[in-house]
Motif scaffolding. Structure first.
Motif, PDB file in Angstrom:
ATOM      1  N   GLY A   1       5.429   5.499  -2.223  1.00 24.51           N
ATOM      2  CA  GLY A   1       6.558   5.335  -1.302  1.00 24.51           C
ATOM      3  C   GLY A   1       6.574   6.382  -0.214  1.00 24.51           C
ATOM      4  N   THR A   2       7.735   6.573   0.351  1.00 25.13           N
ATOM      5  CA  THR A   2       7.863   7.527   1.448  1.00 25.13           C
ATOM      6  C   THR A   2       8.176   8.904   0.890  1.00 25.13           C
ATOM      7  OG1 THR A   2      10.189   6.966   1.707  1.00 25.13           O
ATOM      8  CG2 THR A   2       8.625   5.793   3.103  1.00 25.13           C
ATOM      9  N   PRO A   3       7.850   9.963   1.521  1.00 25.61           N
ATOM     10  CA  PRO A   3       7.107  10.042   2.772  1.00 25.61           C
ATOM     11  C   PRO A   3       5.613   9.781   2.554  1.00 25.61           C
ATOM     12  CG  PRO A   3       7.566  12.245   1.997  1.00 25.61           C
ATOM     13  CD  PRO A   3       8.218  11.298   1.029  1.00 25.61           C
ATOM     14  N   ALA A   4       4.988   9.214   3.548  1.00 29.93           N
ATOM     15  CA  ALA A   4       3.557   8.906   3.480  1.00 29.93           C
ATOM     16  C   ALA A   4       2.892   9.425   4.746  1.00 29.93           C
ATOM     17  CB  ALA A   4       3.355   7.400   3.357  1.00 29.93           C
ATOM     18  N   LEU A   5       1.612   9.639   4.661  1.00 28.29           N
ATOM     19  CA  LEU A   5       0.830  10.110   5.798  1.00 28.29           C
ATOM     20  C   LEU A   5       0.322   8.893   6.565  1.00 28.29           C
ATOM     21  CD1 LEU A   5      -0.278  12.678   7.127  1.00 28.29           C
ATOM     22  CD2 LEU A   5      -2.276  12.469   5.660  1.00 28.29           C
ATOM     23  N   VAL A   6       0.606   8.846   7.870  1.00 27.54           N
ATOM     24  CA  VAL A   6       0.165   7.727   8.696  1.00 27.54           C
ATOM     25  C   VAL A   6      -0.527   8.248   9.950  1.00 27.54           C
ATOM     26  CG1 VAL A   6       1.962   6.116   7.932  1.00 27.54           C
ATOM     27  CG2 VAL A   6       2.385   7.552   9.914  1.00 27.54           C
ATOM     28  N   ALA A   7      -1.412   7.434  10.467  1.00 21.82           N
ATOM     29  CA  ALA A   7      -2.021   7.688  11.778  1.00 21.82           C
ATOM     30  C   ALA A   7      -1.432   6.660  12.727  1.00 21.82           C
ATOM     31  CB  ALA A   7      -3.541   7.541  11.704  1.00 21.82           C
TER      32      ALA A   7
ATOM     33  N   ARG B   1       0.835  -1.207   0.000  1.00 24.13           N
ATOM     34  CA  ARG B   1       0.000   0.000   0.000  1.00 24.13           C
ATOM     35  C   ARG B   1       0.868   1.253   0.000  1.00 24.13           C
ATOM     36  NH1 ARG B   1      -4.397   1.731   4.318  1.00 24.13           N
ATOM     37  NH2 ARG B   1      -5.245   3.450   3.145  1.00 24.13           N
ATOM     38  N   LEU B   2       1.969   1.195   0.748  1.00 23.10           N
ATOM     39  CA  LEU B   2       2.892   2.325   0.787  1.00 23.10           C
ATOM     40  C   LEU B   2       3.486   2.565  -0.604  1.00 23.10           C
ATOM     41  CD1 LEU B   2       4.381   4.422   2.528  1.00 23.10           C
ATOM     42  CD2 LEU B   2       6.120   2.684   2.933  1.00 23.10           C
ATOM     43  N   GLU B   3       3.863   1.471  -1.265  1.00 26.15           N
ATOM     44  CA  GLU B   3       4.424   1.574  -2.617  1.00 26.15           C
ATOM     45  C   GLU B   3       3.382   2.133  -3.589  1.00 26.15           C
ATOM     46  OE1 GLU B   3       7.369   1.601  -5.284  1.00 26.15           O
ATOM     47  OE2 GLU B   3       7.633   0.968  -3.207  1.00 26.15           O
ATOM     48  N   ALA B   4       2.129   1.710  -3.431  1.00 23.83           N
ATOM     49  CA  ALA B   4       1.059   2.179  -4.310  1.00 23.83           C
ATOM     50  C   ALA B   4       0.807   3.679  -4.129  1.00 23.83           C
ATOM     51  CB  ALA B   4      -0.222   1.401  -4.040  1.00 23.83           C
ATOM     52  N   GLN B   5       1.097   4.186  -2.938  1.00 26.11           N
ATOM     53  CA  GLN B   5       0.910   5.610  -2.672  1.00 26.11           C
ATOM     54  C   GLN B   5       2.128   6.431  -3.093  1.00 26.11           C
ATOM     55  OE1 GLN B   5      -0.246   6.501   1.341  1.00 26.11           O
ATOM     56  NE2 GLN B   5      -2.151   5.360   1.194  1.00 26.11           N
TER      57      GLN B   5
END
Length: 169
Positions: A49-55, A43-47
């Motif tokens: 990669g980094t940086p990504a928004l996380v809760a 899912r991170l790769e689909a978005q």
């Protein structure tokens, strides 16, 4: 930033929190309930990669706990995104936390059930005691009546009135 496991080790990652001096460590066991490392990485790769928004939440050891990826579109107004998606609160729980909460709910349900049974038992004992009190009152009345008749019979015998005394008996 996430790291793939090497030499059979566990995967882990770091969260670079805005305004924080140190990065926040997390491992696969600290992902949100229902998420595993491979789905998280995909899912991170689909978005992108980094940086990504996380809760996430911080656990007692300062680690990221209940890590869940958030839709990148939410970055502009994160507060309203979280308000519109209350299910994320539950998703940020780890598997252990979900199991714990489930046990707590079961415990509370058992306690409520036991309290209901206790109340019903108390009501039953109250009714039983009321009936026993009524029966004791009737028994006491019978003993009083018996003593009165016995006294009358003894008085008649003392007066040599055998026929009347035998009638009472």
């Amino acid at each position: 930033l996430i790291s793939e496991p090497k030499n059979g080790g566990q995967p882990f990652g770091f969260i670079e929190a805005e305004g924080a001096d140190d990065d926040i460590w997390f491992g696969e066991h600290l992902l949100g309930a229902g998420h595993d490392w491979s789905s998280f990485a995909a899912r991170l790769e689909a978005q992108g990669g980094t940086p990504a928004l996380v809760a996430f939440r911080l656990d007692s050891k300062g680690r990221g706990s209940g890590i869940v990826l958030i839709d990148p579109a939410a970055k502009s107004d994160f507060a309203s995104y979280m308000a519109a998606h209350p299910e994320l609160e539950k998703e940020t729980l780890t598997e252990k936390e979900v199991a714990y909460l489930s046990r707590q709910e079961q415990k509370e349900a058992r306690k409520a059930n036991e309290e209901a049974e206790s109340k019903e038992r108390d009501e039953l004992y109250t009714r039983l005691n009321e009936k026993e009190d009524e029966l004791r009152a009737k028994i006491d009345e019978m003993y009083k009546k018996r003593e009165m008749l016995k006294r009358q019979m003894n008085e008649l015998r003392d007066q040599k009135q055998w026929t009347e005394a035998n009638a009472i008996q």
